[in-house]
Scaffold this motif. Structure first.
Motif, mmCIF file in Angstrom:
data_model
loop_
_atom_site.group_PDB
_atom_site.id
_atom_site.type_symbol
_atom_site.label_atom_id
_atom_site.label_comp_id
_atom_site.label_asym_id
_atom_site.label_seq_id
_atom_site.Cartn_x
_atom_site.Cartn_y
_atom_site.Cartn_z
ATOM 1 N N GLY A 98 0.876 -1.447 0.014
ATOM 2 C CA GLY A 98 -0.107 0.201 0.075
ATOM 3 C C GLY A 98 0.699 1.270 -0.028
ATOM 4 N N GLU A 99 0.385 2.327 -0.392
ATOM 5 C CA GLU A 99 1.225 3.521 -0.512
ATOM 6 C C GLU A 99 1.699 3.928 0.952
ATOM 7 O OE1 GLU A 99 0.899 7.457 -3.085
ATOM 8 O OE2 GLU A 99 0.004 7.781 -1.267
ATOM 9 N N PRO A 100 0.978 3.932 2.130
ATOM 10 C CA PRO A 100 1.358 4.154 3.297
ATOM 11 C C PRO A 100 2.486 3.243 3.857
ATOM 12 C CG PRO A 100 -1.012 4.157 3.243
ATOM 13 C CD PRO A 100 -0.789 3.532 2.094
ATOM 14 N N GLY A 101 2.543 2.148 3.030
ATOM 15 C CA GLY A 101 3.753 1.283 3.561
ATOM 16 C C GLY A 101 3.280 -0.178 4.242
ATOM 17 N N ASP A 102 1.908 -0.246 4.195
ATOM 18 C CA ASP A 102 1.307 -1.551 4.695
ATOM 19 C C ASP A 102 1.762 -2.555 3.660
ATOM 20 O OD1 ASP A 102 -0.422 0.265 3.343
ATOM 21 O OD2 ASP A 102 -1.989 -0.740 4.236
ATOM 22 N N GLN A 103 1.809 -3.789 3.956
ATOM 23 C CA GLN A 103 2.232 -4.893 3.076
ATOM 24 C C GLN A 103 1.407 -6.233 3.039
ATOM 25 O OE1 GLN A 103 6.426 -5.506 2.888
ATOM 26 N NE2 GLN A 103 6.813 -3.584 2.700
ATOM 27 N N ARG A 104 1.149 -6.788 2.272
ATOM 28 C CA ARG A 104 0.509 -8.178 2.345
ATOM 29 C C ARG A 104 1.111 -9.226 1.295
ATOM 30 N NH1 ARG A 104 -5.673 -6.859 1.638
ATOM 31 N NH2 ARG A 104 -6.120 -9.187 1.670
ATOM 32 N N ALA A 105 1.426 -10.480 1.562
ATOM 33 C CA ALA A 105 1.780 -11.564 0.886
ATOM 34 C C ALA A 105 0.829 -12.351 0.866
ATOM 35 C CB ALA A 105 3.178 -12.233 1.027
ATOM 36 N N ARG A 189 -3.407 8.066 -2.260
ATOM 37 C CA ARG A 189 -2.595 8.712 -3.622
ATOM 38 C C ARG A 189 -1.908 9.828 -2.959
ATOM 39 N NH1 ARG A 189 -1.199 6.674 -8.798
ATOM 40 N NH2 ARG A 189 -0.442 8.492 -9.689
ATOM 41 N N ARG A 190 -0.417 9.783 -3.083
ATOM 42 C CA ARG A 190 0.216 11.158 -2.750
ATOM 43 C C ARG A 190 -0.070 11.329 -1.391
ATOM 44 N NH1 ARG A 190 0.089 12.583 -8.085
ATOM 45 N NH2 ARG A 190 2.137 11.554 -9.102
ATOM 46 N N GLY A 191 -0.176 10.398 -0.392
ATOM 47 C CA GLY A 191 -0.464 10.738 0.847
ATOM 48 C C GLY A 191 -1.826 11.299 1.215
ATOM 49 N N LYS A 192 -2.672 11.023 0.509
ATOM 50 C CA LYS A 192 -4.077 11.545 0.660
ATOM 51 C C LYS A 192 -5.087 10.425 0.206
ATOM 52 C CE LYS A 192 -3.628 16.557 -0.083
ATOM 53 N NZ LYS A 192 -2.371 16.451 -1.131
ATOM 54 N N PRO A 193 -6.261 10.207 1.235
ATOM 55 C CA PRO A 193 -7.200 9.394 0.573
ATOM 56 C C PRO A 193 -7.951 10.006 -0.617
ATOM 57 C CG PRO A 193 -7.932 10.586 2.692
ATOM 58 C CD PRO A 193 -6.475 11.086 2.174
ATOM 59 N N VAL A 194 -8.183 9.176 -1.742
ATOM 60 C CA VAL A 194 -8.825 9.718 -2.904
ATOM 61 C C VAL A 194 -10.233 8.860 -2.562
ATOM 62 C CG1 VAL A 194 -9.094 9.407 -5.491
ATOM 63 C CG2 VAL A 194 -6.756 9.725 -4.359
ATOM 64 N N ALA A 195 -11.346 9.506 -2.479
ATOM 65 C CA ALA A 195 -12.603 9.026 -2.253
ATOM 66 C C ALA A 195 -13.290 8.287 -3.499
ATOM 67 C CB ALA A 195 -13.599 9.982 -1.893
ATOM 68 N N LEU A 196 -13.559 7.280 -3.477
ATOM 69 C CA LEU A 196 -14.348 6.405 -4.620
ATOM 70 C C LEU A 196 -15.777 6.272 -4.227
ATOM 71 C CD1 LEU A 196 -11.747 3.808 -5.016
ATOM 72 C CD2 LEU A 196 -12.172 5.601 -6.593
ATOM 73 N N TYR A 325 1.169 -2.514 -6.402
ATOM 74 C CA TYR A 325 1.340 -1.222 -5.542
ATOM 75 C C TYR A 325 0.491 -0.281 -5.748
ATOM 76 C CZ TYR A 325 3.511 3.034 -4.561
ATOM 77 O OH TYR A 325 3.679 4.311 -3.852
ATOM 78 N N GLU A 326 -0.208 -0.018 -4.523
ATOM 79 C CA GLU A 326 -1.217 1.043 -4.738
ATOM 80 C C GLU A 326 -1.134 2.679 -5.045
ATOM 81 O OE1 GLU A 326 -2.499 2.302 -0.716
ATOM 82 O OE2 GLU A 326 -4.540 2.338 -1.171
ATOM 83 N N GLY A 327 0.088 3.067 -4.762
ATOM 84 C CA GLY A 327 0.141 4.568 -4.771
ATOM 85 C C GLY A 327 1.093 5.011 -6.099
ATOM 86 N N ALA A 328 1.380 6.266 -5.716
ATOM 87 C CA ALA A 328 1.959 7.311 -6.807
ATOM 88 C C ALA A 328 3.288 6.596 -6.864
ATOM 89 C CB ALA A 328 1.994 8.684 -6.353
ATOM 90 N N PRO A 329 3.923 6.588 -7.885
ATOM 91 C CA PRO A 329 5.697 6.370 -7.993
ATOM 92 C C PRO A 329 6.489 7.173 -7.309
ATOM 93 C CG PRO A 329 4.599 7.159 -10.293
ATOM 94 C CD PRO A 329 3.510 7.139 -9.206
ATOM 95 N N ASP A 330 6.034 8.479 -6.994
ATOM 96 C CA ASP A 330 7.108 9.654 -6.555
ATOM 97 C C ASP A 330 6.700 9.807 -5.123
ATOM 98 O OD1 ASP A 330 4.562 10.759 -6.974
ATOM 99 O OD2 ASP A 330 5.428 12.290 -7.933
ATOM 100 N N TYR A 331 6.240 8.954 -4.251
ATOM 101 C CA TYR A 331 5.737 9.113 -2.870
ATOM 102 C C TYR A 331 6.263 8.057 -2.084
ATOM 103 C CZ TYR A 331 2.879 10.713 0.814
ATOM 104 O OH TYR A 331 2.563 10.870 2.220
ATOM 105 N N PRO A 332 6.875 8.622 -0.999
ATOM 106 C CA PRO A 332 7.364 9.839 -0.397
ATOM 107 C C PRO A 332 8.307 10.515 -1.129
ATOM 108 C CG PRO A 332 7.897 8.204 1.042
ATOM 109 C CD PRO A 332 7.191 7.429 -0.102
ATOM 110 N N GLY A 333 9.142 9.604 -1.890
ATOM 111 C CA GLY A 333 10.469 9.987 -2.907
ATOM 112 C C GLY A 333 10.348 9.680 -4.166
#
Ligand code: WTA
Length: 643
Positions: A98-105, A189-196, A325-333
């Motif tokens: 996940g973008e925040p860093g959470d992981q699952r296998a 996405r980029r540290g913010k929740p995107v509402a669906l 991978y959930e999020g943006a390629p440039d987040y956090p760096g």
């Protein structure tokens, strides 16, 4: 004559590859060409599990095709159940971050259980083979679970990219006739929740949708309508673990994926079960040269065809570990991707030229600060890759060691059609190289006559292939006219191409009014239709403007109904409007205002001139049919004022 650089596969790679040299490739190609039915028939038997064998390989009554008729299979079974009595059962099927860093296998065994449970949830809502469901999810394992659960029951799904607005979502729900929408509160996405879920609420206000199933992901506030909306975890708590896969006809509709056409209305591209399953599975071996120990990462979102075929169905059917991978390629760096490659020991990376160019621009320090030694193969898709980006990908990411597969295909083709085979085909940066066995492309003129080598023409495919689209949902006439009546006797791709003296294909871009922004196909008409729905807009013309990163960018020319209106802040408003009507990825990079648009005497907007204006800021060539020459000079003079 050959000015281009040529990169032959390394001996080390070829030695272990599924197809290890050019001779072997040519042999496969010849066999497929000489006897396609035998070729595909044997592969369908060896590569797929069948509940009942097929009785015929191919029924081809142009433009209608049927593959493997009489057979019964199930793609979810091929992706899950068939691996369970093998050592793959405990292997990681989906490796997720996940973008925040959470992981699952999630192992194959566990994925099988999750899919079976969710299929039972859908069954309990009354869904059965032949029904239709919309999936509007972030990049989380449950997106794949939802797709596979639908496939398990024979429910035809349509995944809508989470970046599409509620308006675009609504049009797709309506066209599909979906009873159920599967979504989430949102995604990161980029540290913010995107509402669906809120977009779903807006989309279905006036529609007859029976059930909305909502996954909890971000924890954001959502409104749940009693009776209609249900939490995924609540429904799942009551579901059993056992749900046998439905034996489905080979031609059972697997999914519909909407893509931009040449009109304002997106086309629902229909794919069916067995041919698609075979084609995606095989290309995992041929093109990605998949091995048991690979960690395979395709960076596409499941909302696009690349995500369907090469994040979910192809890799799982072939028994791969597929990374999501959930999020943006440039987040956090800017090194997020390289950090993922390092930490998860990714061995195959498949992404778009736009992403490569964007990361290239940030400098080598980002990839260089990570150990990328696990990589052994790189892939590119969605748009032509310019040689400079190719070289950087090869050198800085692949350390000169990894072959690059530049894969050409389309939503319509279901899976890859033209690509190097990494152990066999010498690569030339910028060329998708040679067709896969069984695929017969050609570069032709308007009459279907092949143009001489080296010359530009239309790219067509001359024989049916297993993964091809079957029709456009609700519009078979458009299917026929769009793809089969443009060029006599062949499938019309909509791309221009040239074949070089080695027979290599060089894709030169679209010949219709589609533009390619960041590897996403957009119809200029779709953006124009969105713009003219704005109350102040009289007319709009959209063209692609060359862009260093995204390949093309949306440039809109607009005339207003009230010409006296001060339009200084209207540019921003119209960009926001397009975001609302379609989604942020379609937002014009530039809006230019004009008193009139250049038209022919018959009233057609001359997009060619507008393209020239945004490309070269001047107009050349034949303008004798122009209604008003002054319009053109004013537009050319105005460039960049409104950017
Ligand atoms: C373009 C994406 C050059 C092409 C899988 C095609 C490419 C359209 C390549 C399909 C490539 C895709 N080189 N151009 N390797 N791959 N394209 O439906 O114009 O989103 O017709 O499918 O992307 O876009 P679509």
């Amino acid at each position: 004559m050959n000015a281009e650089a040529v990169y032959p596969p390394s001996a080390g790679f070829s030695r272990r590859a599924h197809v290890g040299d050019l001779e072997q490739y040519r042999d496969l190609y010849r066999r497929a060409e000489e006897n396609p039915e035998q070729f595909w028939g044997e592969l369908a038997q060896s590569e797929l599990f069948w509940f009942e064998p097929f009785s015929s390989v191919l029924e081809w009554h142009p433009p209608n095709v049927k593959w493997f008729t009489g057979g019964k299979t199930n793609l979810a079974y091929n992706c899950l159940d068939r691996h369970l009595n093998t050592p793959r059962a405990a292997k990681t099927a989906i490796l997720w971050e996940g973008e925040p860093g959470d992981q699952r296998a999630v192992s194959y065994q566990e994925l099988h259980r999750l899919v079976s449970r969710f299929a039972n949830v859908l069954k309990a809502r009354g869904l059965k083979a032949g029904d239709r469901a919309i999936i509007y999810m972030p990049m989380v394992p449950e997106a794949a679970v939802a797709m596979l659960a639908c496939a398990r029951l024979g429910v035809t799904h349509s995944v809508v990219f989470g970046g599409f607005s509620s308006e675009a979502l609504k049009a797709r729900i309506e066209d599909l006739g979906a009873r159920v929408v599967i979504t989430a509160d949102g995604g990161w996405r980029r540290g913010k929740p995107v509402a669906l879920k809120t977009a779903v609420d807006e989309a279905i206000q006036s529609l007859d949708v029976a059930d909305v199933i909502v996954l909890r992901r971000t924890g954001g506030a959502v409104r749940m309508k009693p009776g209609r909306d249900h939490w995924w975890h609540d429904l799942e708590a009551d579901a059993g673990d056992v749900c046998p896969a439905e034996p489905l006809d080979s031609e059972h509709p697997l999914f519909v994926l909407y893509t931009s056409g040449t009109t304002g209305k997106p086309k629902g591209i229909l794919h069916t079960t067995a041919g698609y399953a075979l084609h995606t599975t095989l290309t995992m071996k041929w093109v990605f040269d998949l091995r048991e120990e690979d960690v395979y990462w395709c960076t596409a979102d499941v909302g696009w065809v690349t995500g369907h075929s090469y994040v979910v169905y192809g890799p799982l059917s072939a028994g791969a570990t597929t990374l999501m991978y959930e999020g943006a390629p440039d987040y956090p760096g800017f090194d997020r991707w390289w950090s993922i490659v390092e930490r998860h020991r990714v061995s195959i990376l498949y992404t778009s030229p736009t992403a490569i160019r964007a990361l290239l621009r940030q400098g080598d320090q980002w990839p260089d600060s990570h150990d990328l030694a696990s990589l052994r193969l790189l892939g590119s898709v969605g748009e032509p890759i310019n040689p400079a980006a190719w070289e950087w990908y090869h050198r800085t990411i692949g350390k000169g060691r990894c072959p690059i597969v530049d894969t050409w295909w389309q939503t319509e083709t279901g899976a890859i059609l033209i690509s190097p085979l990494p152990g066999a085909t010498p690569a030339k940066p910028g060329s998708a190289t040679l067709p896969l066995p069984g695929v017969i492309p050609a570069v032709v003129d308007f009459h279907g006559k092949p143009v001489p080598r080296g010359e530009k023409g239309f790219l067509v495919i001359q024989r049916p292939w297993p993964g091809m689209l079957r029709t456009i949902l609700n519009d078979p006439a458009r299917y026929e006219s769009q793809y089969w009546q443009r060029i006599p006797g062949a499938y019309f791709t909509g791309d221009a191409a040239r074949q070089d003296e080695d027979g290599y294909f060089w894709i030169l871009g679209r010949v219709d009014d589609a533009i390619n922004v960041s590897g996403h196909r957009l119809s200029t008409m779709e953006v124009e239709s969105a713009l003219v729905r704005h109350p102040l807009v009289a007319e709009a013309a959209v063209v692609g403007k060359p862009d260093e990163i995204t390949g093309q960018a949306v440039c809109a020319f607009v005339t207003l109904k009230n010409v006296d209106r001060d339009h200084r802040d209207l540019g921003a408003e119209l960009r926001q409007w397009v975001t609302h009507e379609i989604g942020a990825f379609a937002r014009p990079a530039e809006v230019r205002f004009a008193d009139a648009l250049p038209k022919t005497r018959s009233g057609k907007i001359m997009r060619r001139l507008l393209r020239e204006i945004v490309t070269s800021h001047s107009v050349t060539g034949d303008v004798t049919t122009l209604e008003d020459m002054a319009v053109v000079s004013r537009l050319a003079a105005q460039h960049d004022d409104e950017a």
